[in-house]
Design a protein around this motif. Structure first.
Motif, PDB file in Angstrom:
ATOM      1  N   MET A   1     -79.282 -26.331 -38.279  1.00  0.00           N
ATOM      2  CA  MET A   1     -77.916 -26.806 -38.473  1.00  0.00           C
ATOM      3  C   MET A   1     -77.146 -26.658 -37.169  1.00  0.00           C
ATOM      4  SD  MET A   1     -75.386 -25.702 -41.461  1.00  0.00           S
ATOM      5  CE  MET A   1     -73.830 -26.425 -41.625  1.00  0.00           C
ATOM      6  N   TRP A   2     -76.343 -27.670 -36.874  1.00  0.00           N
ATOM      7  CA  TRP A   2     -75.555 -27.664 -35.638  1.00  0.00           C
ATOM      8  C   TRP A   2     -74.379 -26.696 -35.760  1.00  0.00           C
ATOM      9  CZ3 TRP A   2     -77.392 -30.072 -31.505  1.00  0.00           C
ATOM     10  CH2 TRP A   2     -78.311 -31.078 -31.693  1.00  0.00           C
ATOM     11  N   ALA A   3     -74.110 -25.977 -34.695  1.00  0.00           N
ATOM     12  CA  ALA A   3     -72.966 -25.080 -34.662  1.00  0.00           C
ATOM     13  C   ALA A   3     -71.760 -25.761 -33.998  1.00  0.00           C
ATOM     14  CB  ALA A   3     -73.323 -23.808 -33.905  1.00  0.00           C
ATOM     15  N   PHE A   4     -71.935 -26.995 -33.598  1.00  0.00           N
ATOM     16  CA  PHE A   4     -70.862 -27.732 -32.924  1.00  0.00           C
ATOM     17  C   PHE A   4     -71.015 -29.216 -33.218  1.00  0.00           C
ATOM     18  CE2 PHE A   4     -73.523 -29.620 -29.684  1.00  0.00           C
ATOM     19  CZ  PHE A   4     -74.613 -28.781 -29.695  1.00  0.00           C
ATOM     20  N   PHE A   5     -69.998 -29.959 -32.877  1.00  0.00           N
ATOM     21  CA  PHE A   5     -70.053 -31.406 -33.045  1.00  0.00           C
ATOM     22  C   PHE A   5     -70.606 -32.029 -31.771  1.00  0.00           C
ATOM     23  CE2 PHE A   5     -66.720 -30.124 -35.959  1.00  0.00           C
ATOM     24  CZ  PHE A   5     -67.124 -30.759 -37.103  1.00  0.00           C
ATOM     25  N   GLY A   6     -71.343 -33.074 -31.926  1.00  0.00           N
ATOM     26  CA  GLY A   6     -71.880 -33.764 -30.769  1.00  0.00           C
ATOM     27  C   GLY A   6     -73.202 -34.415 -31.110  1.00  0.00           C
ATOM     28  N   LEU A   7     -73.731 -35.127 -30.144  1.00  0.00           N
ATOM     29  CA  LEU A   7     -74.990 -35.833 -30.331  1.00  0.00           C
ATOM     30  C   LEU A   7     -76.159 -34.966 -29.904  1.00  0.00           C
ATOM     31  CD1 LEU A   7     -73.966 -39.276 -28.811  1.00  0.00           C
ATOM     32  CD2 LEU A   7     -74.197 -38.724 -31.222  1.00  0.00           C
ATOM     33  N   SER A   8     -77.295 -35.159 -30.576  1.00  0.00           N
ATOM     34  CA  SER A   8     -78.516 -34.494 -30.137  1.00  0.00           C
ATOM     35  C   SER A   8     -78.994 -35.180 -28.863  1.00  0.00           C
ATOM     36  CB  SER A   8     -79.594 -34.585 -31.220  1.00  0.00           C
ATOM     37  OG  SER A   8     -80.038 -35.926 -31.335  1.00  0.00           O
ATOM     38  N   GLU A   9     -79.930 -34.585 -28.176  1.00  0.00           N
ATOM     39  CA  GLU A   9     -80.454 -35.181 -26.945  1.00  0.00           C
ATOM     40  C   GLU A   9     -81.080 -36.551 -27.212  1.00  0.00           C
ATOM     41  OE1 GLU A   9     -80.041 -34.221 -23.756  1.00  0.00           O
ATOM     42  OE2 GLU A   9     -78.728 -32.727 -24.645  1.00  0.00           O
ATOM     43  N   ASP A  10     -81.787 -36.702 -28.342  1.00  0.00           N
ATOM     44  CA  ASP A  10     -82.383 -37.999 -28.684  1.00  0.00           C
ATOM     45  C   ASP A  10     -81.304 -39.058 -28.892  1.00  0.00           C
ATOM     46  OD1 ASP A  10     -84.903 -36.919 -28.548  1.00  0.00           O
ATOM     47  OD2 ASP A  10     -85.065 -36.605 -30.712  1.00  0.00           O
ATOM     48  N   ASN A  11     -80.232 -38.693 -29.571  1.00  0.00           N
ATOM     49  CA  ASN A  11     -79.145 -39.647 -29.813  1.00  0.00           C
ATOM     50  C   ASN A  11     -78.424 -40.002 -28.527  1.00  0.00           C
ATOM     51  OD1 ASN A  11     -79.697 -39.760 -32.536  1.00  0.00           O
ATOM     52  ND2 ASN A  11     -78.177 -38.219 -33.068  1.00  0.00           N
ATOM     53  N   LYS A  12     -78.255 -39.031 -27.639  1.00  0.00           N
ATOM     54  CA  LYS A  12     -77.601 -39.308 -26.359  1.00  0.00           C
ATOM     55  C   LYS A  12     -78.406 -40.332 -25.577  1.00  0.00           C
ATOM     56  CE  LYS A  12     -75.336 -34.888 -25.675  1.00  0.00           C
ATOM     57  NZ  LYS A  12     -75.290 -33.667 -24.871  1.00  0.00           N
ATOM     58  N   GLU A  13     -79.718 -40.168 -25.556  1.00  0.00           N
ATOM     59  CA  GLU A  13     -80.561 -41.111 -24.820  1.00  0.00           C
ATOM     60  C   GLU A  13     -80.437 -42.519 -25.404  1.00  0.00           C
ATOM     61  OE1 GLU A  13     -85.209 -41.787 -23.570  1.00  0.00           O
ATOM     62  OE2 GLU A  13     -84.546 -39.783 -24.146  1.00  0.00           O
ATOM     63  N   TYR A  14     -80.368 -42.627 -26.720  1.00  0.00           N
ATOM     64  CA  TYR A  14     -80.222 -43.920 -27.381  1.00  0.00           C
ATOM     65  C   TYR A  14     -78.895 -44.573 -26.996  1.00  0.00           C
ATOM     66  CZ  TYR A  14     -80.172 -47.414 -31.075  1.00  0.00           C
ATOM     67  OH  TYR A  14     -80.127 -48.596 -31.764  1.00  0.00           O
ATOM     68  N   VAL A  15     -77.820 -43.797 -27.021  1.00  0.00           N
ATOM     69  CA  VAL A  15     -76.500 -44.322 -26.663  1.00  0.00           C
ATOM     70  C   VAL A  15     -76.485 -44.744 -25.197  1.00  0.00           C
ATOM     71  CG1 VAL A  15     -74.059 -43.715 -26.352  1.00  0.00           C
ATOM     72  CG2 VAL A  15     -75.257 -43.049 -28.446  1.00  0.00           C
ATOM     73  N   TYR A  16     -77.055 -43.930 -24.311  1.00  0.00           N
ATOM     74  CA  TYR A  16     -77.080 -44.280 -22.892  1.00  0.00           C
ATOM     75  C   TYR A  16     -77.941 -45.519 -22.637  1.00  0.00           C
ATOM     76  CZ  TYR A  16     -74.734 -39.878 -21.891  1.00  0.00           C
ATOM     77  OH  TYR A  16     -73.836 -38.861 -21.835  1.00  0.00           O
ATOM     78  N   GLU A  17     -78.987 -45.708 -23.428  1.00  0.00           N
ATOM     79  CA  GLU A  17     -79.804 -46.915 -23.298  1.00  0.00           C
ATOM     80  C   GLU A  17     -78.967 -48.147 -23.663  1.00  0.00           C
ATOM     81  OE1 GLU A  17     -82.815 -49.401 -22.375  1.00  0.00           O
ATOM     82  OE2 GLU A  17     -82.801 -47.242 -22.032  1.00  0.00           O
ATOM     83  N   GLU A  18     -78.184 -48.048 -24.721  1.00  0.00           N
ATOM     84  CA  GLU A  18     -77.315 -49.157 -25.096  1.00  0.00           C
ATOM     85  C   GLU A  18     -76.288 -49.432 -23.996  1.00  0.00           C
ATOM     86  OE1 GLU A  18     -75.605 -48.079 -28.870  1.00  0.00           O
ATOM     87  OE2 GLU A  18     -77.221 -49.086 -29.956  1.00  0.00           O
ATOM     88  N   ILE A  19     -75.717 -48.379 -23.441  1.00  0.00           N
ATOM     89  CA  ILE A  19     -74.739 -48.549 -22.363  1.00  0.00           C
ATOM     90  C   ILE A  19     -75.395 -49.195 -21.157  1.00  0.00           C
ATOM     91  CG2 ILE A  19     -73.298 -47.283 -20.710  1.00  0.00           C
ATOM     92  CD1 ILE A  19     -72.674 -45.330 -23.051  1.00  0.00           C
ATOM     93  N   PHE A  20     -76.616 -48.765 -20.821  1.00  0.00           N
ATOM     94  CA  PHE A  20     -77.331 -49.371 -19.695  1.00  0.00           C
ATOM     95  C   PHE A  20     -77.510 -50.872 -19.925  1.00  0.00           C
ATOM     96  CE2 PHE A  20     -81.325 -51.085 -18.158  1.00  0.00           C
ATOM     97  CZ  PHE A  20     -81.139 -50.959 -16.796  1.00  0.00           C
ATOM     98  N   GLN A  21     -77.916 -51.251 -21.127  1.00  0.00           N
ATOM     99  CA  GLN A  21     -78.135 -52.667 -21.413  1.00  0.00           C
ATOM    100  C   GLN A  21     -76.848 -53.470 -21.299  1.00  0.00           C
ATOM    101  OE1 GLN A  21     -80.289 -53.122 -25.086  1.00  0.00           O
ATOM    102  NE2 GLN A  21     -81.866 -51.693 -24.437  1.00  0.00           N
ATOM    103  N   LEU A  22     -75.738 -52.912 -21.753  1.00  0.00           N
ATOM    104  CA  LEU A  22     -74.466 -53.615 -21.618  1.00  0.00           C
ATOM    105  C   LEU A  22     -74.074 -53.764 -20.149  1.00  0.00           C
ATOM    106  CD1 LEU A  22     -72.409 -52.044 -24.527  1.00  0.00           C
ATOM    107  CD2 LEU A  22     -73.261 -54.382 -24.374  1.00  0.00           C
ATOM    108  N   ILE A  23     -74.330 -52.752 -19.353  1.00  0.00           N
ATOM    109  CA  ILE A  23     -74.012 -52.815 -17.930  1.00  0.00           C
ATOM    110  C   ILE A  23     -74.931 -53.810 -17.232  1.00  0.00           C
ATOM    111  CG2 ILE A  23     -74.062 -51.507 -15.773  1.00  0.00           C
ATOM    112  CD1 ILE A  23     -73.198 -49.035 -17.447  1.00  0.00           C
ATOM    113  N   HIS A  24     -76.225 -53.715 -17.510  1.00  0.00           N
ATOM    114  CA  HIS A  24     -77.216 -54.532 -16.810  1.00  0.00           C
ATOM    115  C   HIS A  24     -77.145 -56.003 -17.199  1.00  0.00           C
ATOM    116  CE1 HIS A  24     -80.880 -55.183 -14.528  1.00  0.00           C
ATOM    117  NE2 HIS A  24     -81.341 -55.879 -15.555  1.00  0.00           N
TER     118      HIS A  24
END
Length: 64
Positions: A1-24
């Protein structure tokens, strides 16, 4: 269980991949892509993917 709010490392990578595609492929700035609401960001990603598939099909047909 998470002790804080935020994305897991796997979710962060997914979001950054989407951001990369929008930029590229969409010429967005990082700030613009990062600040998009999730549903709109996902729509743009799906739309870019559909356009790339259409372009690939057109190249394939032209090569035949």
């Amino acid at each position: 269980m998470w002790a804080f709010f935020g994305l897991s490392e796997d979710n962060k990578e997914y979001v950054y991949e989407e951001i990369f595609q929008l930029i590229h492929y969409g010429s967005w700035s990082f700030r613009e892509a990062y600040n998009l609401p999730v549903l709109i960001r996902k729509w743009f990603i799906q739309r870019i993917a559909a356009e790339k598939r259409r372009e690939a099909e057109a190249r394939s047909q032209a090569a035949q």
